[in-house]
Design an enzyme around this catalytic site. Structure first.
Site, PDB file in Angstrom:
ATOM      1  N   ASP A 315      20.232 -41.619  61.359  1.00 58.90           N
ATOM      2  CA  ASP A 315      21.598 -42.120  61.207  1.00 58.90           C
ATOM      3  C   ASP A 315      21.827 -43.480  61.848  1.00 58.90           C
ATOM      4  O   ASP A 315      22.724 -44.215  61.436  1.00 58.90           O
ATOM      5  CB  ASP A 315      22.590 -41.098  61.762  1.00 58.90           C
ATOM      6  CG  ASP A 315      22.731 -39.889  60.835  1.00 58.90           C
ATOM      7  OD1 ASP A 315      22.780 -40.102  59.614  1.00 58.90           O
ATOM      8  OD2 ASP A 315      22.775 -38.760  61.329  1.00 58.90           O
ATOM      9  N   GLY A 317      19.119 -45.897  62.460  1.00 64.22           N
ATOM     10  CA  GLY A 317      18.241 -46.865  61.824  1.00 64.22           C
ATOM     11  C   GLY A 317      18.499 -47.063  60.347  1.00 64.22           C
ATOM     12  O   GLY A 317      18.144 -48.101  59.775  1.00 64.22           O
ATOM     13  N   TYR A 401      28.886 -35.420  58.984  1.00 61.18           N
ATOM     14  CA  TYR A 401      28.930 -35.137  60.419  1.00 61.18           C
ATOM     15  C   TYR A 401      29.660 -36.230  61.194  1.00 61.18           C
ATOM     16  O   TYR A 401      29.577 -37.414  60.862  1.00 61.18           O
ATOM     17  CB  TYR A 401      27.516 -35.017  60.996  1.00 61.18           C
ATOM     18  CG  TYR A 401      26.999 -33.591  61.071  1.00 61.18           C
ATOM     19  CD1 TYR A 401      27.520 -32.695  62.005  1.00 61.18           C
ATOM     20  CD2 TYR A 401      25.990 -33.147  60.228  1.00 61.18           C
ATOM     21  CE1 TYR A 401      27.047 -31.395  62.088  1.00 61.18           C
ATOM     22  CE2 TYR A 401      25.514 -31.840  60.295  1.00 61.18           C
ATOM     23  CZ  TYR A 401      26.051 -30.974  61.237  1.00 61.18           C
ATOM     24  OH  TYR A 401      25.588 -29.679  61.316  1.00 61.18           O
ATOM     25  N   HIS A 452      18.646 -27.100  60.270  1.00 64.97           N
ATOM     26  CA  HIS A 452      18.359 -28.503  60.573  1.00 64.97           C
ATOM     27  C   HIS A 452      18.366 -28.729  62.077  1.00 64.97           C
ATOM     28  O   HIS A 452      18.753 -27.851  62.858  1.00 64.97           O
ATOM     29  CB  HIS A 452      19.379 -29.429  59.895  1.00 64.97           C
ATOM     30  CG  HIS A 452      20.798 -29.153  60.277  1.00 64.97           C
ATOM     31  ND1 HIS A 452      21.534 -28.105  59.752  1.00 64.97           N
ATOM     32  CD2 HIS A 452      21.634 -29.786  61.143  1.00 64.97           C
ATOM     33  CE1 HIS A 452      22.750 -28.102  60.262  1.00 64.97           C
ATOM     34  NE2 HIS A 452      22.831 -29.113  61.118  1.00 64.97           N
ATOM     35  N   HIS A 454      19.216 -31.893  65.196  1.00 63.98           N
ATOM     36  CA  HIS A 454      19.776 -33.198  65.543  1.00 63.98           C
ATOM     37  C   HIS A 454      19.013 -33.677  66.770  1.00 63.98           C
ATOM     38  O   HIS A 454      19.175 -33.123  67.865  1.00 63.98           O
ATOM     39  CB  HIS A 454      21.268 -33.096  65.882  1.00 63.98           C
ATOM     40  CG  HIS A 454      22.119 -32.560  64.780  1.00 63.98           C
ATOM     41  ND1 HIS A 454      22.824 -33.372  63.914  1.00 63.98           N
ATOM     42  CD2 HIS A 454      22.392 -31.289  64.401  1.00 63.98           C
ATOM     43  CE1 HIS A 454      23.486 -32.622  63.050  1.00 63.98           C
ATOM     44  NE2 HIS A 454      23.238 -31.349  63.327  1.00 63.98           N
TER      45      HIS A 454
END
Length: 727
Positions: A315, A317, A401, A452, A454
């Site tokens: 998110d 880069g 998100y 997933h 983070h």
């Protein structure tokens, strides 16, 4: 003199006055765009990025230490532009001080960051594409005005590689514009060419999952909540006031607060950047960290079925925490007495744009800072000091998100990074009788939310008690080898801190171990605490450290080298900021860019030199219905705590909130100790405000003497808009 020259001269003058680490101002952005346009006047270009190029550290620290002796570092800007019809990017550096191009070059086989403008162009083109229209019809939807998409970078797909600038569009249906789209996902994924502005392919699954229009949308807006469950009783307001003002002083972007002094920066990619962090130790201004930032993150999804292997967003880069930042609202995103900093960026035409209130600065109560009571007089002897903390925050939205980033400074010298996750799960369509195979969870009828992670990479550039010689060590709780009954450990209760100093970057690649309460230390090996005879250090305490679950050799593993370990340390160089590489979109991971390049064969020396550490922290998320239709905020945190840095509790000089010494308690004899707690809680037990105190709402309508609360021995001042004094 023409208008462009006037602007350039004005901006150059402003640049000379700016702190070398200040973000580029709108005037400087205009100046930079003008220099770029002049350099490429015969080309058709669009702007992707123009941002501050931070000065070389050696030049910067020399000026910071002696600003009246050394020349202020020049203001420079780094830029990325695209030329129409040319693959790759043009990147370079501009001198704002000298108003000229320093250098530029074409970088091939890389793709630039996706801006909000890039993302915004996809939806309307998608709605007009005949192949997308046909897939929507197959899914049961004919009205394309009700079709939406979240554009993501494609990640990496070997069918196209890095040669074309591509996005993948996750598709959704809304019956009404206020509906939450994520409860009605489509089952196909268009591929969008950002340069050609068209859909070039559509990934269609072998098993179709039509839109379930008979299932109502799972909404969270007030209208729908009121129509379904309704709201619980309203929460009575908690007001945060500072009638005497705030405790911090902000000179430009330089913060002074409770012995801390540091610079607050903000850029398109990392968002908040903290520089030149120092602590005033009773007149001795001691450096702690040169630079702290959230440098990268990856969100790998766990469904192996095509095309979900492409779902692993970087998110920062790929999109930028600055580019996606929210304008913050008083009383909602931040509460209290607030100071804001704006964010300034550039659009594709080279025009400055401003995101108001990008950074929120405020203070909060920090609970008990320290306390001790003595049992010998029934705990009458007691010293209590409550703490205050300084919070510097931003919130950015990455499609579904929200990420809330809080840099928190505590009065005992601790620096904390807290990250909260909220927003909406990324969802995919499923049939009612479908087996999710463990890769996801049905969180709503026909809605599959995939597993997933983070994973966040925190960049830590220590300067503990000096800028040149720092080291890093790992510390574990350990028990000695001596058996129970031995002279060295007769009762078997011995344990100690086992410490290993990293000598090379390869040795530094370590992972969190909860069984040993593992921490890492950044320390100055050239100095010693006079009491403990240990090196002054700052300890990294971080316990939310999941391992990267995609297997070694996987696409995510190759692209996200920073996430393979929880700690990696490299020698400092001026341009190595981003642990997944400078250009992240559509990298294949062969070779892996960023941190793995810098570590190389692992032989680089990192002992007693200038170092930079990259720490990975985060969560692994197995979705559940409680996370839908919007996810309650989930928090993770890390601390940087002083160890052997001070000779005593550094917060002892914070004035106590309550102090009763033994001699004072003895003198009190049988006197009653009145609580400082107010009587507001009595309102919960059917006592009305009017029966116990004044009803003044003006500053002068009542005085302390006329307020009945004063008769109860409570502290009250009705001159401060006291409405029943809340009693």
């Amino acid at each position: 003199m023409d208008r462009l020259q006037q602007l350039a001269m004005h901006a150059t003058s402003s640049a000379m006055a700016a702190h070398p680490l200040d973000p580029l101002s709108p005037g400087e952005l205009k100046q930079a765009a003008g220099i770029i346009r002049n350099a490429y006047s015969n080309k058709q270009i669009s702007f992707n990025t123009v941002t501050l190029r931070e000065p070389e550290k050696s030049v910067l620290t020399r000026w910071l230490e002696k600003p009246t002796v050394f020349t202020r570092p020049p203001r420079e800007a780094y830029f990325v532009i695209l030329e129409e019809g040319v693959k790759g990017v043009i990147e370079g550096v501009i001198s704002l001080t000298e108003n000229k191009m320093v250098y530029s070059a074409i970088s091939t086989n890389v793709q630039p960051i996706l801006t909000v403008e890039d993302l915004g162009s996809v939806e309307e083109i998608m709605r007009r594409d005949p192949n997308v229209i046909e897939q929507c019809r197959i899914s049961g939807i004919d009205d394309m005005s009700k079709v939406y998409c979240d554009p993501w970078t494609i990640g990496y797909d070997e069918r196209w590689g890095s040669s074309r600038r591509l996005q993948q569009a996750f598709m959704y249906y809304r019956e009404d514009e206020d509906d939450s789209q994520y409860s009605h996902p489509f089952d196909f994924t268009p591929i969008f060419d950002a340069n050609e502005k068209r859909i070039i392919y559509i990934d269609v699954p072998p098993v179709r999952r039509p839109i379930k229009k008979n299932i109502p949308h799972a909404n969270f807006n007030p209208k729908d909540v009121q129509a379904t469950t309704g709201f619980r009783d309203p929460i009575k307001p908690i007001s945060i006031t500072q009638p005497e003002g705030v405790n911090f002083k902000l000179n430009g972007n330089v913060m002074d607060w409770q012995n801390f002094k540091f610079h607050i920066g903000f850029n398109y990619r990392e968002g908040i950047v903290l520089n030149d962090i120092q602590f005033n130790d009773h007149g001795n201004l001691r450096p702690i960290f040169h630079r702290l930032s959230l440098a990268e993150m990856v969100v790998p999804y766990g469904n192996p079925e095509h095309p979900h292997q492409r779902k692993h967003a970087f998110d920062l880069g790929e999109y930028g925490a600055g580019y996606m930042t929210n304008p913050l609202a008083l009383g909602c995103d931040c509460k209290g007495v607030i100071h804001y900093l704006d964010g300034h960026f550039i659009n594709s035409k080279g025009e400055p744009i401003t995101v108001k209130n990008s950074v929120c600065i405020h203070e909060e109560d920090d609970g008990v800072l320290f306390k001790h009571s003595d049992f010998r007089d029934n705990f009458t002897t007691s010293i209590v000091t409550r703490g205050t903390k300084l919070v510097i925050s931003q919130i950015f939205t990455a499609a579904n998100y929200e990420y809330m980033v809080y840099w928190i400074f505590h009065q005992d010298g601790t620096i904390q990074l807290e990250i909260k996750l909220t927003g909406i799960l990324n969802t995919f369509a499923m049939n009612f009788d479908e087996d999710t195979k463990g890769w996801g969870t049905q969180v709503y009828p026909g809605v599959n939310a995939h597993n997933h992670q983070h994973l966040f990479s925190v960049r830590i550039h220590p300067s503990v008690d000096g800028h040149d010689g720092n080291s890093c060590a790992v510390a574990d709780a350990a028990v000695p080898d001596h058996p129970v009954g031995s002279p060295e450990n007769y009762y078997g209760n011995a344990f100690y801190a086992k410490r290993k100093v990293f000598k090379t970057s390869g040795e530094s690649q370590t992972d969190y171990d909860g069984t040993t309460s593992r921490t890492w230390e950044f320390f100055n090996p050239n100095k010693e605490n006079p009491y403990s005879h240990k090196n002054p250090s700052y300890k990294l305490v971080s316990r939310e450290c999941p391992v990267l679950l995609p297997k070694k050799g996987s696409l995510v593993w190759k692209r996200a080298g920073f996430a393979r370990h929880h700690m990696q340390v490299v020698p400092y160089t001026d341009d190595n900021f981003y642990p997944a590489g400078q250009h992240v979109p559509q990298t294949s991971g062969e070779p892996t860019r960023g941190i793995t390049e810098w570590i190389g064969d692992g032989t680089s020396r990192i002992e007693n030199t200038e170092i930079v550490a990259y720490h990975t922290m985060g969560i692994t998320h197995f979705p559940s219905p409680e996370d839908f239709p919007i996810m309650p905020a989930e928090t993770m945190t890390m601390l940087l705590r002083p160890r052997h840095f001070f000779t005593q509790n550094p917060a002892l000089d914070v004035p106590p909130s309550h102090a009763m010494t033994t001699s004072g308690a003895r003198a009190l004899t049988n006197g009653e100790i009145k609580s400082l707690t107010d009587q507001t809680s009595k309102l919960a037990f059917s006592q009305t405000a009017s029966s116990s105190c004044c009803l003044s709402t003006s500053k002068t309508a009542a005085t302390v003497s006329s307020c009945k609360c004063a008769n109860n021995g409570l502290s009250c001042n009705c001159e401060f808009n006291c409405t029943c004094c809340n009693h």
